[in-house]
Design a protein around this motif. Structure first.
Motif, PDB file in Angstrom:
ATOM      1  N   ASP A  60       1.151  -1.438   0.011  1.00  0.00           N
ATOM      2  CA  ASP A  60      -0.207   0.072  -0.403  1.00  0.00           C
ATOM      3  C   ASP A  60       0.865   1.080   0.133  1.00  0.00           C
ATOM      4  O   ASP A  60       0.536   2.474  -0.837  1.00  0.00           O
ATOM      5  CB  ASP A  60      -1.220  -0.120   1.395  1.00  0.00           C
ATOM      6  N   ALA A  61       2.005   1.508   0.999  1.00  0.00           N
ATOM      7  CA  ALA A  61       3.236   2.971   1.233  1.00  0.00           C
ATOM      8  C   ALA A  61       3.402   2.327  -0.333  1.00  0.00           C
ATOM      9  O   ALA A  61       3.855   3.241  -1.113  1.00  0.00           O
ATOM     10  CB  ALA A  61       3.783   2.392   1.872  1.00  0.00           C
ATOM     11  N   THR A  62       3.789   1.141  -1.043  1.00  0.00           N
ATOM     12  CA  THR A  62       4.899   1.766  -1.912  1.00  0.00           C
ATOM     13  C   THR A  62       3.877   2.006  -2.989  1.00  0.00           C
ATOM     14  O   THR A  62       4.532   2.851  -3.882  1.00  0.00           O
ATOM     15  CB  THR A  62       5.231   0.709  -2.289  1.00  0.00           C
ATOM     16  N   GLY A  63       3.185   0.958  -3.464  1.00  0.00           N
ATOM     17  CA  GLY A  63       2.010   1.291  -4.261  1.00  0.00           C
ATOM     18  C   GLY A  63       2.063   2.973  -4.243  1.00  0.00           C
ATOM     19  O   GLY A  63       1.237   3.804  -5.567  1.00  0.00           O
ATOM     20  N   LYS A  64       1.542   3.572  -3.558  1.00  0.00           N
ATOM     21  CA  LYS A  64       1.535   5.310  -3.564  1.00  0.00           C
ATOM     22  C   LYS A  64       2.279   5.686  -3.316  1.00  0.00           C
ATOM     23  O   LYS A  64       2.472   7.351  -4.337  1.00  0.00           O
ATOM     24  CB  LYS A  64       0.998   5.992  -1.646  1.00  0.00           C
ATOM     25  N   LYS A  65       3.473   5.552  -3.148  1.00  0.00           N
ATOM     26  CA  LYS A  65       4.788   6.423  -3.573  1.00  0.00           C
ATOM     27  C   LYS A  65       4.855   5.909  -5.310  1.00  0.00           C
ATOM     28  O   LYS A  65       4.995   7.084  -5.762  1.00  0.00           O
ATOM     29  CB  LYS A  65       6.191   5.878  -3.024  1.00  0.00           C
ATOM     30  N   LEU A  66       5.006   4.674  -5.936  1.00  0.00           N
ATOM     31  CA  LEU A  66       4.387   4.832  -7.282  1.00  0.00           C
ATOM     32  C   LEU A  66       3.768   6.118  -7.841  1.00  0.00           C
ATOM     33  O   LEU A  66       3.834   6.546  -9.171  1.00  0.00           O
ATOM     34  CB  LEU A  66       4.140   3.777  -8.142  1.00  0.00           C
ATOM     35  N   ASN A  67       2.399   5.992  -7.749  1.00  0.00           N
ATOM     36  CA  ASN A  67       1.735   6.749  -8.489  1.00  0.00           C
ATOM     37  C   ASN A  67       1.943   8.233  -8.256  1.00  0.00           C
ATOM     38  O   ASN A  67       1.876   8.852  -8.861  1.00  0.00           O
ATOM     39  CB  ASN A  67      -0.093   6.511  -7.647  1.00  0.00           C
ATOM     40  N   GLU A  68       2.488   8.668  -6.928  1.00  0.00           N
ATOM     41  CA  GLU A  68       2.706  10.061  -7.137  1.00  0.00           C
ATOM     42  C   GLU A  68       3.949  10.321  -7.838  1.00  0.00           C
ATOM     43  O   GLU A  68       4.119  11.763  -8.718  1.00  0.00           O
ATOM     44  CB  GLU A  68       3.201  10.062  -5.757  1.00  0.00           C
ATOM     45  N   ALA A  69       5.249   9.455  -8.588  1.00  0.00           N
ATOM     46  CA  ALA A  69       6.384   9.258  -8.973  1.00  0.00           C
ATOM     47  C   ALA A  69       5.392   9.633  -9.869  1.00  0.00           C
ATOM     48  O   ALA A  69       6.176  10.819 -10.891  1.00  0.00           O
ATOM     49  CB  ALA A  69       6.710   8.457  -8.265  1.00  0.00           C
ATOM     50  N   LEU A  70       5.269   8.719 -10.573  1.00  0.00           N
ATOM     51  CA  LEU A  70       4.409   9.275 -11.943  1.00  0.00           C
ATOM     52  C   LEU A  70       3.297  10.339 -11.898  1.00  0.00           C
ATOM     53  O   LEU A  70       3.908  10.457 -13.157  1.00  0.00           O
ATOM     54  CB  LEU A  70       3.741   7.998 -12.337  1.00  0.00           C
TER      55      LEU A  70
END
Length: 243
Positions: free
Chosen positions: A217-227
């Motif tokens: 969940d945390a990594t998915g949020k980071k990936l979403n924010e980076a993109l």
């Protein structure tokens, strides 16, 4: 100086030099409109035509890179989302019904190939993430894949043990599903090794699944924010893990 600039500067010097020669011979007006102006027009047309073509090609290349990176980023997000959904299904269908059951170590259902085995990130397609806001993101995605595979391996190993060794042993000893047995009776039938192993496997599976979902969940949020930071006007997938 650009390549086109390197080309046009000597050409202009040549033309102005020729023009100076014409002035010296008193022929400027005569040749101005017959040779000089057409030459300049041709030169500038060639220069700006080449520049326009170069800029157009450069923009197309940038657009192609953007589309490729965005597609690869969304594919990575979809892969992570598939891992999350697979673990959530296992958590909801297998773990939660027995989570508070003292005999869950024995009664949790074995499930071979419950989790999808074809889920992995194409790391070489995600190198562009290193250049974005979080250079550690690529490593975190690799870690999430390792967590998922660890959970899958733990689940499959317990299921294999339960199906091929525990169940036949219980049947031979007359232990039936739904019967009432003390922990001492169960340990006596299973033996200390199997009894201890089942307890350890249950704890490992629950820890793997629960912790992986939190981390993903945390990594998915980071990936979403980076993109989103890289491509703010584009549509990016998101992950929402229910609490």
């Amino acid at each position: 100086m650009t390549n086109s600039g390197k080309f046009i500067a000597p050409a202009l010097s040549f033309i102005f030099g020729v023009g100076a020669g014409w002035i010296a011979h008193g022929k400027l007006i005569e040749v101005l409109f017959t040779a000089y102006v057409p030459a300049l027009a041709t030169l500038f047309a060639a220069y700006y035509g080449a520049k326009y073509a170069f800029d157009l090609q450069h923009k197309k290349q940038e657009d192609d890179v953007k589309k490729t990176n965005l597609a690869n980023g969304n594919i990575a997000m979809f892969t992570l989302l598939s891992m999350v959904n697979s673990l959530l299904n296992y958590q909801g269908q297998i773990i939660d019904p027995i989570r508070t059951n003292p005999k869950a170590f024995l009664e949790m259902s074995p499930t071979l190939s419950f989790l999808r085995e074809d889920l992995s990130f194409k790391i070489k397609d995600l190198y562009f993430l290193i250049e974005k806001n979080d250079p550690n993101l690529l490593g975190e995605l690799m870690l999430e894949e390792a967590r998922y595979k660890a959970a899958m391996d733990a689940i499959n190993e317990r299921s294999r043990l339960h199906i091929h060794e525990i169940q036949p042993l219980l049947e031979r000893c007359g232990i039936i599903e739904g019967g009432t047995y003390t922990f001492e009776e169960i340990e006596k039938v299973l033996g200390n090794r199997f009894y201890t192993t089942l307890h350890q496997q249950l704890a490992q599976i629950i820890d793997h699944v629960d912790s992986a979902l939190i981390s993903m969940d945390a990594t998915g949020k980071k990936l979403n924010e980076a993109l989103k930071a890289a491509y703010p006007k584009e549509r990016v997938l998101a992950i929402v893990v229910p609490t």
